[in-house]
Write a protein that holds these residues in place. Structure first.
Motif, PDB file in Angstrom:
ATOM      1  N   GLU A  26       0.830  -1.197   0.000  1.00  0.00           N
ATOM      2  CA  GLU A  26       0.000   0.000   0.000  1.00  0.00           C
ATOM      3  C   GLU A  26       0.867   1.250   0.000  1.00  0.00           C
ATOM      4  O   GLU A  26       1.821   1.360   0.758  1.00  0.00           O
ATOM      5  N   ASP A  27       0.525   2.193  -0.867  1.00  0.00           N
ATOM      6  CA  ASP A  27       1.261   3.450  -0.932  1.00  0.00           C
ATOM      7  C   ASP A  27       1.013   4.270   0.326  1.00  0.00           C
ATOM      8  O   ASP A  27       0.112   3.992   1.113  1.00  0.00           O
ATOM      9  N   PHE A  28       1.802   5.328   0.508  1.00  0.00           N
ATOM     10  CA  PHE A  28       1.753   6.157   1.703  1.00  0.00           C
ATOM     11  C   PHE A  28       0.848   7.372   1.546  1.00  0.00           C
ATOM     12  O   PHE A  28       0.783   8.193   2.447  1.00  0.00           O
ATOM     13  N   GLY A  29       0.180   7.513   0.416  1.00  0.00           N
ATOM     14  CA  GLY A  29      -0.678   8.672   0.197  1.00  0.00           C
ATOM     15  C   GLY A  29       0.097   9.799  -0.455  1.00  0.00           C
ATOM     16  O   GLY A  29       1.042   9.567  -1.203  1.00  0.00           O
ATOM     17  N   LEU A  30      -0.290  11.026  -0.142  1.00  0.00           N
ATOM     18  CA  LEU A  30       0.313  12.206  -0.759  1.00  0.00           C
ATOM     19  C   LEU A  30       1.282  12.890   0.193  1.00  0.00           C
ATOM     20  O   LEU A  30       1.166  12.770   1.410  1.00  0.00           O
ATOM     21  N   LEU A  42       9.760   4.083  -0.097  1.00  0.00           N
ATOM     22  CA  LEU A  42      10.095   4.069   1.328  1.00  0.00           C
ATOM     23  C   LEU A  42      10.307   2.683   1.918  1.00  0.00           C
ATOM     24  O   LEU A  42      11.066   2.534   2.877  1.00  0.00           O
ATOM     25  N   ASP A  43       9.641   1.671   1.382  1.00  0.00           N
ATOM     26  CA  ASP A  43       9.791   0.325   1.930  1.00  0.00           C
ATOM     27  C   ASP A  43      11.233  -0.143   1.810  1.00  0.00           C
ATOM     28  O   ASP A  43      11.918   0.156   0.838  1.00  0.00           O
ATOM     29  N   THR A  75      22.537   8.671   1.016  1.00  0.00           N
ATOM     30  CA  THR A  75      23.262   7.506   0.502  1.00  0.00           C
ATOM     31  C   THR A  75      23.237   6.334   1.479  1.00  0.00           C
ATOM     32  O   THR A  75      24.002   5.396   1.333  1.00  0.00           O
ATOM     33  N   GLN A  76      22.338   6.368   2.468  1.00  0.00           N
ATOM     34  CA  GLN A  76      22.367   5.360   3.526  1.00  0.00           C
ATOM     35  C   GLN A  76      21.107   4.508   3.646  1.00  0.00           C
ATOM     36  O   GLN A  76      20.866   3.914   4.695  1.00  0.00           O
ATOM     37  N   SER A  77      20.263   4.440   2.653  1.00  0.00           N
ATOM     38  CA  SER A  77      19.010   3.660   2.735  1.00  0.00           C
ATOM     39  C   SER A  77      18.194   4.045   3.964  1.00  0.00           C
ATOM     40  O   SER A  77      17.685   3.198   4.683  1.00  0.00           O
ATOM     41  N   ASP A 130      12.801   0.451  11.438  1.00  0.00           N
ATOM     42  CA  ASP A 130      13.850  -0.228  10.665  1.00  0.00           C
ATOM     43  C   ASP A 130      13.384  -0.590   9.256  1.00  0.00           C
ATOM     44  O   ASP A 130      12.228  -0.349   8.887  1.00  0.00           O
ATOM     45  N   ALA A 131      14.280  -1.171   8.485  1.00  0.00           N
ATOM     46  CA  ALA A 131      14.015  -1.481   7.078  1.00  0.00           C
ATOM     47  C   ALA A 131      12.909  -2.518   6.903  1.00  0.00           C
ATOM     48  O   ALA A 131      12.338  -2.639   5.824  1.00  0.00           O
TER      49      ALA A 131
END
Length: 158
Positions: A26-30, A42-43, A75-77, A130-131
């Motif tokens: 699911e997307d995060f919206g706007l 973002l995931d 540059t750090q995820s 976390d990731a």
């Protein structure tokens, strides 16, 4: 010829399955600019999720620190994400984010349920996720970019 068609069929089925799985996230919206924030953007990244409001004096001094952190994390995820505590939407959200000179993504839709973030009635509050999307730390009060970076490095090392 039959074997070649089977291979193509399996490849097509694999591609379709991948597309379906991607569509499930699911997307995060706007964001504050009315742009869609996709799950793919973002995931799989560490997130520093900060709740702020216009009436919160410490939030005003914390925002430049969060802007600096977002720049350091490119540059750090990892990403800095803002959420307006008062649930401002559309033009009101854009105006408020612009007045604070926020340079990181501000979500119009609160991601608290997605990440199982506890309710908080004190601002500012910052969550580190976390990731894998698991809440790792809750920090109440004004934060610095150096302090948040230290928290991230410590948590990543665990």
């Amino acid at each position: 010829m039959g074997l070649g068609l089977r291979k193509v069929g399996k490849a097509v089925m694999g591609i379709c399955a991948g597309l379906l799985l991607t569509a499930c996230a699911e997307d995060f919206g706007l964001d504050q600019h009315g742009r869609k924030v996709t799950a793919d953007s973002l995931d799989g990244q560490w997130l520093v999720i900060n709740y702020w409001a216009e009436w919160c004096a410490p939030c005003r001094t914390e925002i430049p620190e969060l802007n600096a952190l977002e720049e350091q994390l490119k540059t750090q995820s990892a990403r800095v994400i803002g959420v307006n505590f008062d649930a401002l939407q559309g033009d009101e959200l854009k105006r408020a984010a612009d007045s604070f000179d926020i340079r990181f993504t501000v979500l119009a839709q609160d991601p608290a349920a997605r990440f199982e973030l506890p309710r908080n009635d004190v601002l500012p509050v910052t969550y580190i996720v976390d990731a894998d999307g698991k809440l790792r730390e809750r920090l109440v009060g004004e934060q610095t970019s150096a302090g948040l970076l230290a928290h991230l490095e410590r948590l990543r090392g665990e």
